[in-house]
Design an enzyme around this catalytic site. Structure first.
Site, PDB file in Angstrom:
ATOM      1  N   CYS A 135     -12.344 -28.754   7.821  1.00  0.00           N
ATOM      2  CA  CYS A 135     -10.972 -27.911   8.184  1.00  0.00           C
ATOM      3  C   CYS A 135     -10.143 -29.000   7.948  1.00  0.00           C
ATOM      4  CB  CYS A 135     -10.671 -26.822   8.943  1.00  0.00           C
ATOM      5  SG  CYS A 135      -9.979 -25.701   8.601  1.00  0.00           S
ATOM      6  N   HIS A 141      -4.800 -21.558  10.949  1.00  0.00           N
ATOM      7  CA  HIS A 141      -6.206 -21.889  10.721  1.00  0.00           C
ATOM      8  C   HIS A 141      -7.525 -20.701   9.971  1.00  0.00           C
ATOM      9  CE1 HIS A 141     -10.744 -23.450  10.946  1.00  0.00           C
ATOM     10  NE2 HIS A 141     -10.919 -21.981  11.691  1.00  0.00           N
ATOM     11  N   ASP A 200      -7.501  -7.832   0.580  1.00  0.00           N
ATOM     12  CA  ASP A 200      -7.413  -8.192   1.378  1.00  0.00           C
ATOM     13  C   ASP A 200      -7.418  -7.366   3.099  1.00  0.00           C
ATOM     14  OD1 ASP A 200      -6.439  -4.826   1.339  1.00  0.00           O
ATOM     15  OD2 ASP A 200      -5.651  -5.298   2.898  1.00  0.00           O
ATOM     16  N   CYS A 206      -6.984 -27.621   8.016  1.00  0.00           N
ATOM     17  CA  CYS A 206      -5.500 -26.830   7.473  1.00  0.00           C
ATOM     18  C   CYS A 206      -4.492 -27.038   9.168  1.00  0.00           C
ATOM     19  CB  CYS A 206      -5.769 -25.445   8.095  1.00  0.00           C
ATOM     20  SG  CYS A 206      -5.847 -24.837   9.499  1.00  0.00           S
ATOM     21  N   CYS A 226      -6.243 -27.486  12.455  1.00  0.00           N
ATOM     22  CA  CYS A 226      -6.912 -28.245  12.808  1.00  0.00           C
ATOM     23  C   CYS A 226      -6.952 -30.382  12.422  1.00  0.00           C
ATOM     24  CB  CYS A 226      -8.507 -28.384  12.011  1.00  0.00           C
ATOM     25  SG  CYS A 226      -9.098 -26.690  11.939  1.00  0.00           S
ATOM     26  N   ASP A 243       0.484  -1.162   0.164  1.00  0.00           N
ATOM     27  CA  ASP A 243       0.123   0.056   0.287  1.00  0.00           C
ATOM     28  C   ASP A 243       0.714   1.216   0.018  1.00  0.00           C
ATOM     29  OD1 ASP A 243      -2.649   0.614   2.231  1.00  0.00           O
ATOM     30  OD2 ASP A 243      -1.607   1.693  -0.105  1.00  0.00           O
TER      31      ASP A 243
HETATM   32  C1  LIG Z   1     -10.017   6.386   1.319  1.00  0.00           C
HETATM   33  C2  LIG Z   1      -8.868   5.880   1.620  1.00  0.00           C
HETATM   34  C3  LIG Z   1      -8.336   5.184   0.764  1.00  0.00           C
HETATM   35  C4  LIG Z   1      -7.900   3.176   0.319  1.00  0.00           C
HETATM   36  N1  LIG Z   1      -6.204   3.470  -0.263  1.00  0.00           N
HETATM   37  C5  LIG Z   1      -5.109   2.622   0.333  1.00  0.00           C
HETATM   38  N2  LIG Z   1      -3.694   3.713   0.093  1.00  0.00           N
HETATM   39  N3  LIG Z   1      -5.279   2.168   1.113  1.00  0.00           N
HETATM   40  C6  LIG Z   1      -6.410   1.674   2.120  1.00  0.00           C
HETATM   41  C7  LIG Z   1      -6.643   0.446   2.648  1.00  0.00           C
HETATM   42  C8  LIG Z   1      -7.521   0.607   4.020  1.00  0.00           C
HETATM   43  N4  LIG Z   1      -7.677  -0.124   4.288  1.00  0.00           N
HETATM   44  C9  LIG Z   1      -9.316  -0.508   5.254  1.00  0.00           C
HETATM   45  N5  LIG Z   1      -9.870  -0.773   6.169  1.00  0.00           N
HETATM   46  C10 LIG Z   1      -8.838  -1.568   6.696  1.00  0.00           C
HETATM   47  N6  LIG Z   1      -9.579   0.867   3.961  1.00  0.00           N
HETATM   48  C11 LIG Z   1      -8.498   1.073   3.279  1.00  0.00           C
HETATM   49  C12 LIG Z   1      -8.912   1.968   2.311  1.00  0.00           C
HETATM   50  C13 LIG Z   1      -7.262   2.689   1.694  1.00  0.00           C
HETATM   51 ZN   LIG Z   2      -8.613 -25.194  10.445  1.00  0.00          ZN
END
Ligand SMILES: CC#C[C@H]1NC(N)=Nc2cc3[nH]c(NC)nc3cc21
Ligand SMILES: [Zn+2]
Length: 369
Positions: free
Chosen positions: A303, A334, A265, A305, A308, A93
């Site tokens: 599961c 897990h 993610d 994994c 488990c 990021d």
């Molecule tokens: C406004 C905006 C925006 C997005 N801009 C960038 N660079 N990274 C992000 C990472 C995030 N993680 C979560 N939630 C955990 N929402 C996100 C949104 C962003």
């Molecule tokens: Zn598991």
């Protein structure tokens, strides 16, 4: 960048898609869930265990690694893949979200932001050019544009910050030197459909290898997030991967895949694990709970994994109560296995043309906490 990255759209089922995003460090089958390794490690899990979990994409954070150990050191040691011994794809990021959410922001102007380090309070500057330069030193396969992350509910401010994010995207593209990294643009616009449309059109006007939807999972309601996801993915090029940043829980993944998201993610599986919670397809199990004291069964019967296959609920509860580090490792393994299984089953259902039923069935059984 062109010959290093390509997205193969293999099947669609309604808005849901199954594909492969090819990168210099290997293919990413989509839909995919990427565990988060903020400081160049997925907390409590070894790369070997991640390989065994069939993880194919891991996240790291520019903001954190810039502050410690520094991007120059990571570059000196061969870049992120060598540094963290993860030979498969990595995404970083840009620091955009982190400087706005993690630190006492000192100042923001059209050139960039001045912020305080969360480590020692020292003052630093990030700009599109600095973020790109740091991400090029770190060496991830997918790098993110430097964006401004604003309060999603403030219409007037969202116009201003979206405009700034668009100028910053142009500067990121201009600053980029490496051709073996895919720069993803980020669609902003808060909870406002007209701003989201304007942002999606602007970002899509650049021939980028992939696109992210930002500004979600930042405290808005599920209904608000799904309303944005009902419209934004279709505004992005069909033949490029769509990445929903920071999402999410099992039900968020299902709802995102249903609406055409390819990459997810979230820190949830590993963060929950460190707090003693196990993810299952039926909801969460709080492994501290005394009901598990004599329970010889695995976390879940279905599961397969490592946790488990080898350990009982009673043993995992013992580890948690004893504050043993192995608890975080077993529960992280897990929980990551659970989300990887969810996206793998989703991918198969999309190929089979049965994703709507798969999703309905999953959401019917899943008990949101
Ligand atoms: C406004 C905006 C925006 C997005 N801009 C960038 N660079 N990274 C992000 C990472 C995030 N993680 C979560 N939630 C955990 N929402 C996100 C949104 C962003
Ligand atoms: Zn598991």
């Amino acid at each position: 960048t062109k010959d290093n990255f390509s997205f193969e759209l293999l099947a669609t089922d309604g808005k849901a898609r199954a594909g492969i995003f090819h990168t210099p460090h290997g293919p990413i089958p989509t839909p995919i869930f990427a565990p988060v390794g903020t400081q160049a490690t997925v907390k409590a899990v070894t790369p070997e265990q991640l390989e065994a979990l069939d993880a194919s994409l891991v996240l790291s954070n520019t903001y954190h690694l810039y502050l410690r150990p520094g991007a120059d050191l990571v570059a000196e040691l061969g870049g992120l893949h060598q540094f963290m011994a993860w030979p498969k794809p990595i995404l970083t990021d840009s620091g955009g979200f982190q400087v706005f959410s993690l630190t006492g922001l000192r100042k923001i102007d059209d050139d960039g932001v001045t912020f305080k380090s969360y480590l020692d309070g020292s003052i630093h500057r990030f700009s599109p050019e600095i973020s790109i330069a740091v991400q090029e030193k770190l060496g991830a396969d997918i790098i993110m544009a430097f964006d401004e992350c604003s309060n999603p509910n403030d219409y007037a401010y969202n116009i201003k910050s979206m405009e700034r994010t668009h100028r910053w995207l142009e500067r990121c593209i201009a600053a980029k030197k490496r051709n073996d990294q895919a720069l993803f643009g980020i669609v902003q616009g808060g909870i406002f459909e007209d701003l989201r449309k304007a942002s999606a059109e602007f970002v899509s006007s650049f021939d980028l290898p992939g696109f992210a939807i930002g500004g979600l999972s930042v405290g808005e309601s599920k209904a608000e997030m799904n309303a944005i996801l009902d419209i934004v993915p279709a505004m992005l090029p069909n033949n490029k991967p769509r990445y929903l940043m920071g999402v999410g829980s099992p039900e968020d993944l299902i709802n995102g895949i249903l609406r055409g998201i390819d990459i997810f993610d979230c820190v949830l599986p590993t963060r929950l694990a460190r707090h003693g919670a196990a993810m299952t397809f039926l909801g969460r199990l709080n492994m501290n709970n005394a009901i598990f004291a004599h329970d010889s069964r695995p976390i879940t019967e279905e599961c397969d994994c490592y946790a488990c296959r080898n350990f009982s609920r009673a043993y995992i509860r013992h580890l948690i109560l004893s504050k043993e580090m192995l608890a975080a490792t077993l529960l992280s393994i897990h929980n990551i296995a659970t989300l990887e299984k969810l996206v793998k089953q989703s991918r198969q259902a999309i190929f089979d043309g049965t994703y709507t039923q798969y999703a309905e069935n999953f959401l019917k059984n899943y008990k949101t906490v």
